[in-house]
Design a protein around this motif. Structure first.
Motif, PDB file in Angstrom:
ATOM      1  N   SER A  13       0.855  -1.186   0.000  1.00  0.00           N
ATOM      2  CA  SER A  13       0.000   0.000   0.000  1.00  0.00           C
ATOM      3  C   SER A  13       0.891   1.236   0.000  1.00  0.00           C
ATOM      4  CB  SER A  13      -0.939   0.012   1.208  1.00  0.00           C
ATOM      5  OG  SER A  13      -0.224   0.206   2.401  1.00  0.00           O
ATOM      6  N   GLN A  14       0.324   2.327  -0.492  1.00  0.00           N
ATOM      7  CA  GLN A  14       1.083   3.563  -0.558  1.00  0.00           C
ATOM      8  C   GLN A  14       1.316   4.081   0.863  1.00  0.00           C
ATOM      9  OE1 GLN A  14      -2.036   3.087  -1.682  1.00  0.00           O
ATOM     10  NE2 GLN A  14      -2.344   3.864  -3.749  1.00  0.00           N
ATOM     11  N   GLY A  15       2.542   4.467   1.135  1.00  0.00           N
ATOM     12  CA  GLY A  15       2.862   4.976   2.479  1.00  0.00           C
ATOM     13  C   GLY A  15       3.678   3.968   3.280  1.00  0.00           C
ATOM     14  N   MET A  16       3.761   2.723   2.780  1.00  0.00           N
ATOM     15  CA  MET A  16       4.579   1.724   3.488  1.00  0.00           C
ATOM     16  C   MET A  16       6.035   2.181   3.522  1.00  0.00           C
ATOM     17  SD  MET A  16       3.331  -2.074   2.403  1.00  0.00           S
ATOM     18  CE  MET A  16       2.090  -2.948   3.363  1.00  0.00           C
ATOM     19  N   ASN A  17       6.502   2.774   2.422  1.00  0.00           N
ATOM     20  CA  ASN A  17       7.903   3.229   2.395  1.00  0.00           C
ATOM     21  C   ASN A  17       8.167   4.285   3.451  1.00  0.00           C
ATOM     22  OD1 ASN A  17       8.936   1.616   0.360  1.00  0.00           O
ATOM     23  ND2 ASN A  17       8.130   2.963  -1.249  1.00  0.00           N
ATOM     24  N   SER A  18       7.202   5.135   3.635  1.00  0.00           N
ATOM     25  CA  SER A  18       7.357   6.175   4.646  1.00  0.00           C
ATOM     26  C   SER A  18       7.490   5.547   6.039  1.00  0.00           C
ATOM     27  CB  SER A  18       6.147   7.107   4.582  1.00  0.00           C
ATOM     28  OG  SER A  18       6.181   7.999   5.639  1.00  0.00           O
ATOM     29  N   ALA A  19       6.710   4.500   6.279  1.00  0.00           N
ATOM     30  CA  ALA A  19       6.766   3.814   7.575  1.00  0.00           C
ATOM     31  C   ALA A  19       8.114   3.112   7.753  1.00  0.00           C
ATOM     32  CB  ALA A  19       5.613   2.812   7.680  1.00  0.00           C
ATOM     33  N   VAL A  20       8.597   2.479   6.688  1.00  0.00           N
ATOM     34  CA  VAL A  20       9.897   1.794   6.741  1.00  0.00           C
ATOM     35  C   VAL A  20      10.996   2.818   7.046  1.00  0.00           C
ATOM     36  CG1 VAL A  20      11.629   0.605   5.311  1.00  0.00           C
ATOM     37  CG2 VAL A  20       9.235  -0.090   5.189  1.00  0.00           C
ATOM     38  N   ARG A  21      10.935   3.917   6.323  1.00  0.00           N
ATOM     39  CA  ARG A  21      11.937   4.978   6.495  1.00  0.00           C
ATOM     40  C   ARG A  21      11.969   5.473   7.932  1.00  0.00           C
ATOM     41  NH1 ARG A  21      11.221  10.501   6.468  1.00  0.00           N
ATOM     42  NH2 ARG A  21      12.877  11.809   5.590  1.00  0.00           N
ATOM     43  N   SER A  22      10.785   5.673   8.462  1.00  0.00           N
ATOM     44  CA  SER A  22      10.674   6.212   9.804  1.00  0.00           C
ATOM     45  C   SER A  22      11.223   5.232  10.851  1.00  0.00           C
ATOM     46  CB  SER A  22       9.198   6.529  10.040  1.00  0.00           C
ATOM     47  OG  SER A  22       8.982   7.027  11.292  1.00  0.00           O
ATOM     48  N   VAL A  23      10.954   3.951  10.654  1.00  0.00           N
ATOM     49  CA  VAL A  23      11.465   2.930  11.583  1.00  0.00           C
ATOM     50  C   VAL A  23      12.996   2.930  11.549  1.00  0.00           C
ATOM     51  CG1 VAL A  23      11.645   0.436  12.010  1.00  0.00           C
ATOM     52  CG2 VAL A  23       9.417   1.447  11.459  1.00  0.00           C
ATOM     53  N   VAL A  24      13.536   2.938  10.334  1.00  0.00           N
ATOM     54  CA  VAL A  24      14.998   2.902  10.190  1.00  0.00           C
ATOM     55  C   VAL A  24      15.625   4.134  10.865  1.00  0.00           C
ATOM     56  CG1 VAL A  24      16.891   3.062   8.509  1.00  0.00           C
ATOM     57  CG2 VAL A  24      14.980   1.479   8.104  1.00  0.00           C
ATOM     58  N   ARG A  25      15.091   5.291  10.544  1.00  0.00           N
ATOM     59  CA  ARG A  25      15.737   6.514  11.040  1.00  0.00           C
ATOM     60  C   ARG A  25      15.543   6.696  12.541  1.00  0.00           C
ATOM     61  NH1 ARG A  25      16.161  10.748   6.096  1.00  0.00           N
ATOM     62  NH2 ARG A  25      17.559   9.372   4.917  1.00  0.00           N
ATOM     63  N   MET A  26      14.356   6.417  13.024  1.00  0.00           N
ATOM     64  CA  MET A  26      14.136   6.546  14.474  1.00  0.00           C
ATOM     65  C   MET A  26      15.000   5.528  15.207  1.00  0.00           C
ATOM     66  SD  MET A  26      12.699   8.385  16.610  1.00  0.00           S
ATOM     67  CE  MET A  26      11.504   8.747  17.845  1.00  0.00           C
ATOM     68  N   GLY A  27      15.087   4.332  14.639  1.00  0.00           N
ATOM     69  CA  GLY A  27      15.908   3.283  15.255  1.00  0.00           C
ATOM     70  C   GLY A  27      17.368   3.718  15.332  1.00  0.00           C
ATOM     71  N   ILE A  28      17.905   4.163  14.218  1.00  0.00           N
ATOM     72  CA  ILE A  28      19.315   4.577  14.190  1.00  0.00           C
ATOM     73  C   ILE A  28      19.531   5.765  15.141  1.00  0.00           C
ATOM     74  CG2 ILE A  28      21.127   5.596  12.727  1.00  0.00           C
ATOM     75  CD1 ILE A  28      20.022   3.847  10.416  1.00  0.00           C
ATOM     76  N   TYR A  29      18.606   6.696  15.105  1.00  0.00           N
ATOM     77  CA  TYR A  29      18.699   7.888  15.974  1.00  0.00           C
ATOM     78  C   TYR A  29      18.796   7.485  17.450  1.00  0.00           C
ATOM     79  CZ  TYR A  29      17.151  12.205  18.274  1.00  0.00           C
ATOM     80  OH  TYR A  29      17.052  13.304  19.088  1.00  0.00           O
ATOM     81  N   LEU A  30      18.082   6.412  17.794  1.00  0.00           N
ATOM     82  CA  LEU A  30      18.094   5.964  19.194  1.00  0.00           C
ATOM     83  C   LEU A  30      19.199   4.939  19.473  1.00  0.00           C
ATOM     84  CD1 LEU A  30      14.242   5.669  19.860  1.00  0.00           C
ATOM     85  CD2 LEU A  30      15.780   7.497  20.593  1.00  0.00           C
ATOM     86  N   GLY A  31      20.092   4.774  18.515  1.00  0.00           N
ATOM     87  CA  GLY A  31      21.257   3.912  18.754  1.00  0.00           C
ATOM     88  C   GLY A  31      21.015   2.437  18.490  1.00  0.00           C
ATOM     89  N   CYS A  32      19.961   2.119  17.748  1.00  0.00           N
ATOM     90  CA  CYS A  32      19.681   0.703  17.450  1.00  0.00           C
ATOM     91  C   CYS A  32      20.359   0.301  16.136  1.00  0.00           C
ATOM     92  CB  CYS A  32      18.185   0.465  17.271  1.00  0.00           C
ATOM     93  SG  CYS A  32      17.215   0.890  18.711  1.00  0.00           S
ATOM     94  N   LYS A  33      20.486  -1.011  15.984  1.00  0.00           N
ATOM     95  CA  LYS A  33      20.898  -1.582  14.710  1.00  0.00           C
ATOM     96  C   LYS A  33      19.596  -1.956  14.007  1.00  0.00           C
ATOM     97  CE  LYS A  33      24.682  -4.720  13.855  1.00  0.00           C
ATOM     98  NZ  LYS A  33      25.343  -5.933  14.333  1.00  0.00           N
ATOM     99  N   VAL A  34      19.414  -1.526  12.762  1.00  0.00           N
ATOM    100  CA  VAL A  34      18.145  -1.835  12.091  1.00  0.00           C
ATOM    101  C   VAL A  34      18.394  -2.653  10.822  1.00  0.00           C
ATOM    102  CG1 VAL A  34      15.971  -0.896  11.197  1.00  0.00           C
ATOM    103  CG2 VAL A  34      17.228   0.388  12.935  1.00  0.00           C
ATOM    104  N   TYR A  35      17.674  -3.735  10.704  1.00  0.00           N
ATOM    105  CA  TYR A  35      17.752  -4.580   9.508  1.00  0.00           C
ATOM    106  C   TYR A  35      16.475  -4.440   8.686  1.00  0.00           C
ATOM    107  CZ  TYR A  35      21.776  -7.295  11.201  1.00  0.00           C
ATOM    108  OH  TYR A  35      23.013  -7.703  11.621  1.00  0.00           O
ATOM    109  N   PHE A  36      16.648  -4.601   7.375  1.00  0.00           N
ATOM    110  CA  PHE A  36      15.492  -4.789   6.494  1.00  0.00           C
ATOM    111  C   PHE A  36      15.306  -6.291   6.322  1.00  0.00           C
ATOM    112  CE2 PHE A  36      17.304  -1.015   4.027  1.00  0.00           C
ATOM    113  CZ  PHE A  36      16.316  -0.125   4.393  1.00  0.00           C
ATOM    114  N   ILE A  37      14.074  -6.720   6.256  1.00  0.00           N
ATOM    115  CA  ILE A  37      13.828  -8.086   5.782  1.00  0.00           C
ATOM    116  C   ILE A  37      13.065  -7.950   4.466  1.00  0.00           C
ATOM    117  CG2 ILE A  37      12.775 -10.330   6.241  1.00  0.00           C
ATOM    118  CD1 ILE A  37      12.937  -9.686   9.243  1.00  0.00           C
ATOM    119  N   ASN A  38      13.674  -8.424   3.390  1.00  0.00           N
ATOM    120  CA  ASN A  38      13.025  -8.326   2.077  1.00  0.00           C
ATOM    121  C   ASN A  38      11.943  -9.382   1.905  1.00  0.00           C
ATOM    122  OD1 ASN A  38      14.785  -6.328   1.385  1.00  0.00           O
ATOM    123  ND2 ASN A  38      16.087  -7.620   0.091  1.00  0.00           N
ATOM    124  N   GLU A  39      10.974  -9.081   1.117  1.00  0.00           N
ATOM    125  CA  GLU A  39       9.902 -10.019   0.716  1.00  0.00           C
ATOM    126  C   GLU A  39       9.110 -10.590   1.891  1.00  0.00           C
ATOM    127  OE1 GLU A  39      10.065  -9.457  -2.324  1.00  0.00           O
ATOM    128  OE2 GLU A  39      12.214  -9.188  -2.648  1.00  0.00           O
TER     129      GLU A  39
END
Ligand code: F6P
Length: 363
Positions: A13-39
């Motif tokens: 759905s449209q907007g999923m990328n925005s959610a992914v982006r936000s998770v990655v950036r908020m995670g990194i900002y808070l000192g987490c390691k963030v992985y993507f899982i494809n598919e």
């Protein structure tokens, strides 16, 4: 910081990328390691390159894109215990014990099952020598936060799901285009919109695009709907309207539970009124294209809240869903939402339409 993985599952759905982006950036900002899982779950089961580390820049330039850059799938392997065992191993290999799942109710139910199974999966992995007892003891459970990405807005517990607003935008643009040609030829158009068993897209479109008639699954029309429909269309024409727009939700049914399809509606109008009638099935166009401002912001806000929720979770915390409730981000127990969503379907199966509508009405 924690180690988090984010994935998108089920229909995109449209907007999923925005959610992914936000998770990655908020995670990194808070000192987490963030992985993507494809598919989606398939990537979790298959492991390897499907699970890769994200960095700040890997989510640049995606907020404006429809779909999901990390891919999505409907996965049957994960429904089987063997699939979940592989997924558990692949996550442990990378010390991932925090998951953000962006998907529909099926995907979120799967996440809940995974968490329930986790302790048993650990035992099995230890018994087969795949992981050490120390590793199992260090990762006794998995923390899960969900977000609902779906154009259908069919999930109880949130006012809006990520993608619905953009889909509505696509639909009303299409109907506006249909209206101009319908006008020239004095035609009636039957427009089928998506939504699976949910009439939200059809209902809201009906209001926003000035339709003459709307068919939705939760509130089937009276048995004499053919007459009611034709009378209404005739009235509109008598008042000077040169066209008719009828919206049919793809899941629309009659009071006996039989499908009311766009073709059926067209046949009724043609046979009874002899109006020149056409069917337009909008299909996957509704799920594509750029996300609206609303969906971009919704993804941003939900994604950030998802990471904050994870940071506060302990091994005993039950999975939650990030919802929008009166323009506030809130955390709701995942299973409560899933059960309520299933209750709508049950009410519809039992032909208890009042109950179905009542349950849908509550966010
Ligand atoms: O759930 C989103 C949705 O687009 C529904 O509206 C529709 O019924 C279904 O997915 C279509 O599924 P698929 O993309 O697998 O054809």
């Amino acid at each position: 910081g924690r180690t988090i993985a984010v994935f998108t599952s089920g229909g995109d759905s449209q907007g999923m990328n925005s959610a992914v982006r936000s998770v990655v950036r908020m995670g990194i900002y808070l000192g987490c390691k963030v992985y993507f899982i494809n598919e989606g779950y398939q990537g979790m089961v298959d492991g390897g390159d499907n699970i890769r580390l994200a960095d700040w820049n890997s989510v640049s330039d995606i907020i404006q894109k429809g779909g999901t850059i990390i891919g999505s799938a409907r996965c049957s392997d994960f429904r089987k215990p063997e699939g979940r065992l592989k997924a558990c191993f692949n996550l442990l290999e990378r010390e991932i014990t925090n998951l953000v799942c962006i998907g529909g109710d099926g995907s979120l139910t799967g996440a809940n099952q995974f968490r329930k199974d986790w302790p048993d999966l650990l035992k099995e992995l230890v018994a087969s020598g795949k992981i050490t007892q120390e590793k199992a003891d260090a990762n006794p459970n998995i923390q899960i936060v969900g977000m609902v990405g779906s154009i259908d807005n069919d999930f109880c517990g949130t006012d809006m799901t990520i993608g619905t607003d953009s889909a509505l935008q696509r639909i009303i643009e299409a109907i506006d285009a249909v209206v101009s040609t319908a006008q020239s030829h004095q035609r009636s158009f039957v427009v089928e919109v998506m939504g699976r068993h949910c009439g939200y897209l059809a209902l809201v479109t009906g209001l926003a695009a000035e339709a003459d008639f709307v068919f939705i699954p939760e509130w089937p029309p009276p048995v004499n709907w053919r007459e009611i429909l034709c009378t209404k269309l005739q009235q509109q024409r008598a008042e000077g309207q040169r066209l008719n727009i009828i919206i049919v939700a793809e899941g629309a049914i009659d009071r006996d539970g039989n499908p009311i399809t766009a073709e059926l509606v067209k046949d009724v109008v043609t046979e009874k009124l002899h109006y020149d009638t056409r069917v337009t099935v909008l299909g996957h166009v509704q799920r594509g294209g750029a996300p609206s401002a609303f969906d971009r912001l919704l993804g941003c806000r939900m994604g950030a809240e998802a990471v904050l929720a994870l940071m506060e979770m302990t091994v005993d915390s039950l999975p939650c869903v990030i919802s929008i409730d009166g323009n506030q981000m809130v955390r709701v127990p995942l299973m409560q939402c899933v059960e309520r969503t299933q209750a709508v379907q049950k009410a519809m199966n039992e032909k208890n339409w009042e109950r179905a509508v009542q349950l849908r009405g509550r966010s």
